[in-house]
Scaffold this active site. Structure first.
Site, PDB file in Angstrom:
ATOM      1  N   SER A 282     -10.938  55.511 -38.447  1.00 50.60           N
ATOM      2  CA  SER A 282     -11.966  55.810 -39.438  1.00 50.60           C
ATOM      3  C   SER A 282     -11.819  54.924 -40.680  1.00 50.60           C
ATOM      4  CB  SER A 282     -11.913  57.304 -39.778  1.00 50.60           C
ATOM      5  OG  SER A 282     -12.987  57.702 -40.597  1.00 50.60           O
ATOM      6  N   MET A 283     -11.663  55.533 -41.848  1.00 52.22           N
ATOM      7  CA  MET A 283     -11.487  54.786 -43.095  1.00 52.22           C
ATOM      8  C   MET A 283     -10.252  53.892 -43.034  1.00 52.22           C
ATOM      9  SD  MET A 283     -11.002  56.452 -46.885  1.00 52.22           S
ATOM     10  CE  MET A 283     -10.555  55.496 -48.338  1.00 52.22           C
ATOM     11  N   ASP A 530     -20.765  59.316 -33.372  1.00 55.42           N
ATOM     12  CA  ASP A 530     -19.681  60.189 -32.904  1.00 55.42           C
ATOM     13  C   ASP A 530     -19.642  61.515 -33.658  1.00 55.42           C
ATOM     14  OD1 ASP A 530     -18.605  59.587 -35.405  1.00 55.42           O
ATOM     15  OD2 ASP A 530     -16.969  58.365 -34.642  1.00 55.42           O
ATOM     16  N   HIS A 581     -15.567  62.350 -33.747  1.00 56.06           N
ATOM     17  CA  HIS A 581     -14.930  61.380 -34.622  1.00 56.06           C
ATOM     18  C   HIS A 581     -13.437  61.626 -34.824  1.00 56.06           C
ATOM     19  CE1 HIS A 581     -14.723  58.341 -37.732  1.00 56.06           C
ATOM     20  NE2 HIS A 581     -14.202  59.207 -38.562  1.00 56.06           N
TER      21      HIS A 581
END
Length: 633
Positions: A282-283, A530, A581
């Site tokens: 992710s980030m 997602d 996710h």
């Protein structure tokens, strides 16, 4: 804590955008009875049930916190010393009843899943097939995944010394019983973006920082278990946790995060004799992309352009939000997203009393790291008012019309609908100077159309998070693996209106949750992704962007594996075939692929693309430089 979210009356924008759309009367809704917005999803299995994962994005996590408590054994809370006299019953009495009720239906399935799923099986199977420890691995977690603990010694902080105020039951206790104190700790200084006076929150370190968010809610735990089954331990695997509230420049300024990460990589390489595999989620993928620029730059790590090629074997990019997430705009604009908009009326009432939209917006804005995930690429990637690359055949209203407004009598709504680029301008024009200053000096969301622009941006740290303005490292031997989920409806556009009681809020607009027409669900239109990050963000750079010469001049090999969302019907985390996710971190296929890469068998992984991302990517208005020049003519 006093909240001062400033409103601004906007002057109508006379940009070219306004000329492409007819004006809508202010007392007329853009959606009329009988209108239909048709979204066609291709190649995705039918959904067996509608699930919300409110844990995943910011303080929608309240819902998940209750779940964790309900999923715990009867004496789990009693045995936690930091809880003191706080019981689950007292939490349920204080929190919105709707949140609790929705979670009770999920408990049995989660209990069965926890008891029956053998998390070590993937690693044991890989080991039996001859895979073994080869490359050291360093993991970089995503947003909100890392626990934050207090190291302040002022009177306000002493009760929480070395206790987690994010990612623990201490957080829950503080949020319920001492909300104002909790907010003072969790929010950064609005002017500096660093610690407020007398407050000191730091990222927890080690595997414990990211394995579980809170009792019963795993994040990286299953990956760690499978790595251990293959033979990994703390001598050859590391977690590079960070304070996700900070802008990336301030991560280095305050915590020397990138200096430490550079040292971890060099030491792991030196001691093992093998180059390092970096795995991000992710980030965390944005953080690593920024690191690649920082480590080579004379303004950063001074490692030189060959540092990545010398030390890094592969980058495993898991559900990376390389072009941001559109829901980040609404979270910062009005403290809302799908997770809050689609709660039932009782839950909404309780949540507003407990942590209002104004408070949520203020908190998100006072965490500049969150704004790193504002959408990147503008209208070239996300579309204009009449077109978007991921629009479906027969779709009546384009995804490119991102913020749509039901006109009312209040001056706070714009007089036209907005694209992503227009929404970004609107966000900056209606938020306080301190927020705009923090974001504009930290990030850039544009597109570099020439090699000269890309190379010049290597000297501008503002650009380093943006893969459309900067390039991959000059590392021809580096391998990139993009693993992400597809087939779960994800927020793509919104309908907004004036607040119902404008005198009682500092916000200009709010999601039009009463608008339910065809595929508009509580003011939200869903697209592909997602469940949290849009397909355009996870997939474009991997499928097309990094095949454009100026963004990948060294020809780094990029492998793409998409994973369809196939959740188990009664499993609240989706089971071994989820592509959600966060829950994808427990997916069996993903764990198998990670083990292949770290064991030196990444060359055995082939591209597997099942979505329409290749088609969408070709429609994006970003081209090779020669094509760009021809397009201008």
């Amino acid at each position: 804590m006093a909240s001062t979210l400033r409103r601004r009356a906007l002057v109508a924008d006379n940009s070219s955008e306004s000329s492409s759309v007819a004006s809508t009367p202010r007392d007329e809704s853009p959606v009329k009875p009988g209108d239909k917005v048709k979204i066609i999803h291709h190649n995705h299995p039918p959904k067996t049930r509608k699930r919300r994962n409110t844990f995943i994005f910011f303080l929608g996590s309240l819902f998940g916190l209750i779940a964790a408590g309900l999923l715990a054994k009867n004496n789990d809370l009693i045995e936690l010393p930091e809880i003191g006299e706080l019981s689950m019953d007292s939490l349920l009495d204080v929190l919105p009843a709707g949140l609790v009720t929705d979670m009770r239906d999920l408990i049995k399935g989660e209990r069965d899943f926890v008891d029956s799923y053998d998390s070590f099986s993937v690693g044991l199977k890989a080991r039996s097939e001859g895979l073994s420890v080869h490359h050291p691995v360093i993991m970089v977690p995503g947003v909100i995944s890392t626990g934050l603990e207090s190291w302040g010694t002022a009177n306000i902080s002493r009760p929480y010394f070395r206790k987690r105020l994010w990612g623990s039951w201490t957080m829950m206790k503080a949020l319920v019983m001492d909300k104002d104190i909790w907010k003072k700790h969790i929010m950064l200084d609005k002017k500096t973006g660093l610690d407020p006076p007398n407050i000191k929150l730091r990222a927890a370190q080690g595997f414990d920082a990211t394995d579980f968010f809170i009792t019963g809610y795993w994040i990286w735990s299953k990956i760690l278990e499978n790595l251990a089954s293959l033979g990994y331990d703390p001598t050859n695997s590391f977690t590079a946790a960070y304070d996700w509230r900070l802008s990336y420049q301030n991560l280095e300024l305050r915590d020397q995060y990138f200096t430490r990460l550079k040292s971890y990589v060099e030491l792991a390489h030196q001691f093992s004799g093998e180059k390092v595999v970096l795995a991000s989620h992710s980030m965390g993928s944005q953080v690593l992309f920024y690191f690649f620029h920082w480590v080579a730059s004379e303004q950063g790590g001074k490692g030189g352009n060959d540092w990545v090629d010398r030390h890094v074997e592969a980058w495993i990019n898991i559900s990376g939000c390389m072009l941001g997430a559109v829901k980040d705009i609404t979270a910062i604009l009005s403290g809302e997203m799908r997770d809050t908009a689609q709660l039932n009326a009782f839950a909404v009432y309780g949540l507003e009393k407990f942590l209002s939209k104004d408070e949520r917006a203020e908190i998100f804005r006072a965490m500049p790291g969150m704004s790193a995930m504002l959408p990147i690429g503008g209208d070239a990637v996300w579309g204009n008012l009449t077109w978007a690359p991921d629009d479906q055949p027969g779709q009546k209203h384009s995804f490119g019309s991102f913020l749509n407004f039901r006109r009312g009598v209040n001056w706070t709504t714009p007089d036209k609908n907005l694209t992503i680029a227009g929404s970004m301008r609107y966000l900056m024009d209606t938020t306080d100077d301190w927020y705009r200053d923090q974001i504009e000096k930290s990030y850039s969301q544009g597109v570099a159309h020439t090699t000269a622009e890309v190379e010049a941006n290597e000297n501008n740290p503002r650009k380093w998070i943006n893969p459309l303005e900067t390039r991959l490292p000059l590392a021809p031997n580096l391998k990139i693996y993009c693993f992400y989920g597809v087939g779960k409806p994800t927020e793509r556009a919104y309908y907004y209106r004036s607040p119902e009681f404008p005198a009682l809020t500092n916000l200009n607009v709010t999601i039009d949750t009463g608008l339910i027409v065809d595929d508009i669900d509580h003011g939200i239109i869903m697209g592909e992704g997602d469940g949290t990050v849009n397909l355009m963000s996870t997939g474009y750079m991997c499928s097309k962007g990094w095949h454009i010469k100026r963004y990948n001049p060294a020809g780094v090999k990029v492998t793409v594996v998409e994973m369809p969302h196939e959740p188990e019907r009664f499993n609240p985390r989706g089971g071994p075939n989820t592509a959600d996710h966060v829950d994808i971190l427990g997916r069996q296929t993903l764990n198998e692929l990670i083990l292949k890469v770290v064991a030196g068998k990444g060359h055995m992984i082939d591209d597997y693309v099942i979505s329409n991302i290749t088609k969408y990517a070709e429609r994006v208005k970003i081209y090779e430089e020669a094509e760009e020049n021809q397009e201008e003519k």
